[in-house]
Design a protein around this motif. Structure first.
Motif, short mmCIF file in Angstrom:
data_model
loop_
_atom_site.label_atom_id
_atom_site.label_comp_id
_atom_site.label_asym_id
_atom_site.label_seq_id
_atom_site.Cartn_x
_atom_site.Cartn_y
_atom_site.Cartn_z
N LEU A 234 -8.26 -1.92 0.90
CA LEU A 234 -7.60 -0.61 1.04
C LEU A 234 -6.09 -0.71 0.84
N SER A 235 -5.51 -1.87 1.20
CA SER A 235 -4.06 -2.03 1.05
C SER A 235 -3.63 -1.90 -0.40
N TYR B 135 -4.76 0.22 -2.48
CA TYR B 135 -4.81 1.63 -2.89
C TYR B 135 -4.00 2.55 -1.98
N GLN B 136 -3.36 1.96 -0.98
CA GLN B 136 -2.59 2.77 -0.04
C GLN B 136 -1.28 3.23 -0.67
N LYS C 94 2.02 4.06 0.25
CA LYS C 94 2.91 3.96 1.40
C LYS C 94 4.36 3.90 0.95
N VAL D 124 -16.16 0.78 2.28
CA VAL D 124 -15.12 0.12 1.48
C VAL D 124 -15.71 -1.02 0.67
N GLU E 123 -8.98 5.52 -2.16
CA GLU E 123 -7.68 6.08 -1.77
C GLU E 123 -7.84 7.03 -0.59
N THR F 207 -8.08 5.13 2.65
CA THR F 207 -6.88 4.47 3.17
C THR F 207 -6.36 5.15 4.44
N GLU F 208 -6.82 6.38 4.69
CA GLU F 208 -6.46 7.05 5.94
C GLU F 208 -6.99 6.28 7.14
N LEU G 271 -6.99 2.99 7.28
CA LEU G 271 -6.41 1.65 7.27
C LEU G 271 -5.80 1.28 8.61
#
Length: 650
Positions: free
Chosen positions: A75-76, A78-79, A81, A116, A256, A259-260, A262
């Motif tokens: 997930l990192s 596709y985050q 941030k 995931v 994506e 990622t909420e 994460l």
């Protein structure tokens, strides 16, 4: 007085096997407990005690950790941030440890990880399909000029069609030999670096002859496993790739959206790592059929809190002994507690070695010297102001962890001494200020003398700490033998040398200093080898100790780096300024390039100056200072909580 080493108390605890898990659960909240590995305690070998096996559940915990870590890593990628300054300003999430378990228990991480990992696995499969299809397109591309469907090539009755490759360098030879045939068609469809991709239509009457020719020229037959024409098949494959890419794009969008979750997975990860640490802690214990034997250390000022935690978790069904740790026990773990200023320098001590429990923490002692020497080696008001403003801005604006704050404060304190020495030298980006106490460029002899004097003070202070430790431990004679005699020998020798070099030292003082030096040297010879069991060994050891006076000369000279590094940084900055002024004389273009060179050059020199000051200040601390009193080698206190990786835990 233990300086900044936290005083420890040793505990011996007996608990029922059935209560162990609950005890560890509560002690992990307490955190400040260091378990001894009783398997290594030889004094317990005579007792009928068994090793406590790590619970099998730890295997399941490891599997969960691996699954959550994999999901976080996926997930990192596709985050979306914040990066750079804004990300540092916002900082990471902070939660209380007591909230960690409650928050983690409410997160359905198994479902999230499953989604995931399934999406990621599907994307990997789609990527492999694309790679496979691209490989098939690559195989067909050399034959794309062949417009006839492949299956039609097999319909000829009197002609055989061949597709294959021949070495490019043999083309002329092949064509010459094939020209002797009457009913053979030869065409080059494409070529690469080494080979020709060719089509041959051969009448059956000439088949054997042509095969012989082709065999002699390393012809390699190519089998194409399609039926239609090449261009149409390639178009189909390309359409298939587009569809696969669309599926990947859709799965990427789903990831994506995930990622909420994460931050939730990061909480679960920290929780599971603490569960693993808690479970693995039991392997330090020994047991009988019903009782666990536990030993360890806690900070002395937390004895009451520790006792209450044990009492509450075990319902008074336990046996607990607490006693102050023996200062000479090498198993006592080391926990340092310093002021905000000194704490910024703990990393310097830890890189060398943690102190033993019977030593003192050298951090508060090295900190002021380190910053003082650092400032003297950079020694520029402009550099100091830049460092001060940058570190002050970061500390004020950014949301940093405590470790990050300590690192920034480390350079913040150095900036103050850099400004101080910049004012003393009157240097501002190597431009001379109106007020200047010392000109390092012309008064370098005075700066060298000052550097050596600071070195003498530094070394004498280190010897004094050694003497203090001997007096603290009730060994006044050791303080005299190992410190007092060296003070006499060194001080007498220094004054005697000064009296020979200058007339400022009165003759009487010089005479007294000579006898003081002699007494010190004789004392060193007579007592330096006192650990030996015979007189010869003692005298030999004493003479060897006295020979160590040569190392003190090297130590004193080593402080000349305080002058040398300050001068080198100043000369480089001055050379950059000269280049800039030369460019300024060339007009507007020269001014623009001059400003650019000034910024880049001074920035590079600032980096080199800071790096050099950092390294050489460490060298003076480790070799010249620590060598006079500090041994190190202590074991770090191991908390009962895992060091957080993703979030800050209080």
């Amino acid at each position: 007085m233990q300086m900044a080493i936290v005083k420890m108390s040793k505990f011996n605890l007996l608990v029922f096997n059935s209560d162990r898990e609950n005890l560890l659960h509560e002690l992990q909240k307490f955190n400040y407990v260091h378990f001894l590995d009783l398997k290594e305690d030889e004094s317990l070998e005579d007792y009928d005690l068994n090793i406590v096996e790590v619970p099998e559940s730890i295997v399941a915990v490891d599997e969960k950790i691996a699954k959550v870590r994999s999901a976080i890593n996926t997930l990192s990628k596709y985050q979306k941030k914040e990066t750079g300054l804004k990300a540092m300003q916002e900082g990471g999430e902070t939660i209380e440890f007591t909230e960690l378990e409650a928050k983690a228990s409410k997160i359905d991480y198994e479902t999230i990880c499953g989604q995931v990992l399934e999406l990621n696995s599907k994307m990997d499969e789609l990527g492999q399909e694309i790679a496979k299809t691209n490989a098939e397109i690559s195989e067909l591309n050399p034959w794309v000029k062949l417009e006839t469907p492949i299956k039609d090539l097999e319909l000829f009755k009197q002609v055989e069609a061949l597709l294959g490759t021949i070495p490019k360098k043999l083309r002329q030879n092949v064509e010459n030999d094939l020209s002797t045939t009457e009913y053979t068609y030869f065409e080059v469809l494409s070529e690469d670096k080494d080979n020709l991709n060719v089509l041959l239509l051969i009448h059956r009457d000439e088949l054997e002859k042509v095969r012989d020719i082709l065999r002699s020229y390393s012809f390699s037959n190519t089998k194409i496993n399609i039926e239609g024409d090449i261009a149409t098949e390639i178009a189909k494959f390309e359409e298939e790739i587009n569809q696969l890419k669309e599926m990947i794009f859709q799965n990427k969008g789903r990831l994506e959206n995930l990622t909420e979750e994460l931050s939730s997975l990061q909480i679960v990860y920290e929780y599971l790592m603490n569960v693993k640490l808690k479970l693995s802690a039991s392997e330090n214990f020994l047991k009988t059929d019903n009782i666990n034997v536990i030993e360890g250390y806690i900070p002395t000022d937390m004895r009451e809190e520790f006792t209450q935690v044990v009492k509450d978790s075990l319902n008074n069904l336990y046996y607990l002994e607490l006693e102050e740790a023996d200062k000479d026990d090498e198993n006592v773990p080391i926990l340092l507690k310093n002021s905000k200023f000194s704490r910024s320098f703990q990393s310097i001590t830890q890189m060398y070695a943690l102190p033993n429990y019977n030593e003192i923490d050298p951090t508060p002692l090295l900190a002021p010297f380190y910053s003082f020497f650092f400032g003297m080696m950079v020694a520029d008001l402009g550099y100091g102001l830049l460092l001060f403003m940058a570190t002050a801005f970061v500390l004020r604006v950014f949301n940093l962890t405590e470790e990050q704050k300590d690192t920034i404060r480390f350079f913040y304190y150095h900036s103050i001494f850099t400004i101080l020495w910049g004012l003393i030298y009157g240097s501002f980006f190597s431009f001379t200020l109106p007020i200047q106490i010392l000109d390092s460029a012309t008064q370098y002899n005075q700066v060298l003398i000052i550097s050596i004097v600071f070195g003498i003070i530094h070394i004498y202070f280190g010897l004094g700490v050694n003497g203090y430790m001997s007096l603290r431990d009730g060994r006044p004679l050791d303080a005299l033998f190992d410190v007092g005699f060296w003070y006499m020998a060194l001080t007498g020798g220094i004054i005697l040398l000064l009296s020979a070099a200058t007339s400022l030292i009165p003759e009487g003082v010089a005479t007294v200093s000579k006898y003081v030096m002699i007494v010190g040297m004789v004392g060193i010879v007579l007592t330096g080898g006192r650990s030996s069991s015979n007189i010869g060994g003692r005298l030999a050891g004493g003479l060897y100790e006295l020979y160590g006076i040569s190392s003190y000369v090297g130590d004193f000279v080593s402080y000349s780096r305080l002058m040398a590094l300050g001068l080198s940084g100043g000369f480089i900055a001055s050379a950059i300024n000269d280049m800039v002024f030369m460019l300024f004389d060339l007009g507007i273009i020269g001014i623009i390039f001059g400003v650019i060179i000034f910024i880049i050059g001074q920035s590079f020199n600032l980096f080199l100056s800071l790096l050099s000051a950092y390294v050489h200040s460490i060298r003076l601390a480790y070799v010249e200072f620590f060598g006079k009193f500090y041994e190190g080698g202590g074991k770090a206190f191991k908390f009962l909580r895992s060091k957080p990786k993703y979030i800050s835990i209080k």
